[in-house]
Write a protein that holds these residues in place. Structure first.
Motif, short mmCIF file in Angstrom:
data_model
loop_
_atom_site.label_atom_id
_atom_site.label_comp_id
_atom_site.label_asym_id
_atom_site.label_seq_id
_atom_site.Cartn_x
_atom_site.Cartn_y
_atom_site.Cartn_z
N ALA A 14 0.83 -1.21 0.00
CA ALA A 14 0.00 0.00 0.00
C ALA A 14 0.86 1.26 0.00
O ALA A 14 0.92 1.98 0.99
CB ALA A 14 -0.92 -0.04 1.22
N PRO A 15 1.54 1.53 -1.11
CA PRO A 15 2.43 2.70 -1.12
C PRO A 15 1.68 4.03 -1.19
O PRO A 15 0.59 4.11 -1.75
CB PRO A 15 3.25 2.49 -2.41
N SER A 16 2.28 5.05 -0.59
CA SER A 16 1.77 6.42 -0.74
C SER A 16 2.53 7.05 -1.91
O SER A 16 3.76 7.00 -1.92
CB SER A 16 2.05 7.23 0.52
N VAL A 193 -6.93 2.96 6.19
CA VAL A 193 -6.25 1.68 6.01
C VAL A 193 -7.12 0.53 6.53
O VAL A 193 -7.19 -0.54 5.92
CB VAL A 193 -4.84 1.73 6.69
#
Ligand code: GLU
Length: 308
Positions: A14-16, A193
């Motif tokens: 779950a990259p920003s 999240v």
């Protein structure tokens, strides 16, 4: 739920999109991919473009392209948090209806000036001023989780990390009533999240140990929203020679695709795995196939134990 009861494995990365992938994010991508694939699971990607002021245009595409070039192919369609506001709003309404969330009128300065403010794991712990209602004449700015919900045994959250073992946090003392929706109207990472992991049917969260202290907050929200509690595995965090976590802020270099076999090998070694040296001369797919077959969680534990 114990790991033996889990029927299906669904993991995620779950990259920003605050910049291109660097070696630190490669560790999280690779670790979550290998743990999922070694257990015949699905591996999903979610772009956490929630904090729009911090997102860099084009970074999400660049991250996805780099993952593909490295051979880290995801299952199912990519989720983007920027499309998910109504799901977060629903969750906030649900939490508020059971007093697990409340509006807060305090400014940052008022909180830091309060004699009751203590220091927690993530900075000042909110002193609970608005927990029982906003003081007269003030208006709501943000929304917070109530970590002292009457009638629930919520204060201490315990979980078993798949690498680091037993973890425990006094939520009220160490995290305090954390933010769910910010004064600028954006939903907070902790809420998003949890909602998204549930909505994507995630069973295992494999990510950097820099997020270890957030996990009790997320487990608490899962409990309050009636979602299953997930299994967690926190990976060692890559640091630069100055001892700082690799990140955009510490100017971590973007990972160069032309060096991908070498960087994949380095990432495997960082994760305590022992790929044969000549594997570096093979294409990414072959390296990943070796790593999927030979993935060893115990080796990660050993590496942490030696303090590397
Ligand atoms: N988006 C977060 C980050 O890039 C990761 C969130 C998570 O894995 O839970 O640090």
């Amino acid at each position: 739920m114990t790991s033996t009861q889990v029927q299906e494995y669904r993991g995620r990365f779950a990259p920003s999109p605050t910049g291109p992938l660097h070696f630190g994010s490669l560790i999280a991508a690779l670790g979550s991919f290998l743990d999922a694939k070694h257990h015949q699971g699905a591996w999903l990607v979610r772009i956490e473009d929630l904090d729009t002021p911090r997102c860099i245009p084009g970074a999400a595409d660049a991250i996805l392209r780099t993952l593909e070039e490295y051979g880290l192919h995801w299952d199912e369609s990519v989720m983007f948090q920027s499309n998910r506001n109504s799901a977060y709003e629903d969750a906030l309404i649900q939490l508020t209806s059971k007093a697990a969330a409340y509006p807060c009128a305090c400014t940052r300065k008022e909180i830091s000036d309060s004699a009751l403010t203590g220091m927690g794991i993530d900075g000042p712990v909110y002193p609970g001023t608005c927990r029982n209602g906003i003081p007269a004449g003030k208006t709501a700015r943000a929304w917070r989780a109530n970590t002292d919900l009457p009638g629930t045994q919520t204060q201490r959250i315990e979980f078993e990390d798949l690498v680091l073992g037993k973890q425990s946090q006094d939520l009220e003392k160490e995290s305090g009533d954390f933010i769910l929706k910010r004064a600028d109207g954006l939903f907070a990472y902790q809420l998003a999240v949890v909602v998204d992991d549930a909505s994507q049917g995630i069973t295992h969260v494999v990510r950097g140990a820099d997020l270890l202290a957030s996990t009790p907050r997320q487990i608490y929200l899962q409990q309050q929203l009636g979602f299953p509690t997930l299994l967690y595995l926190h990976l060692p965090v890559a640091k630069n020679p100055a001892g700082e976590k690799l990140s955009k802020q510490t100017l971590a270099p973007a990972i160069d695709v032309s060096r991908s076999p070498l960087l994949l090998m380095e990432a495997l070694v960082f994760l305590g795995q022992t790929p044969p040296k000549d594997l570096a001369t093979y294409p990414n797919e072959d390296i990943l196939n070796w790593a999927i077959t030979n993935w060893d969680r115990e080796a990660i534990t050993n590496q942490l134990a030696t303090g590397n």
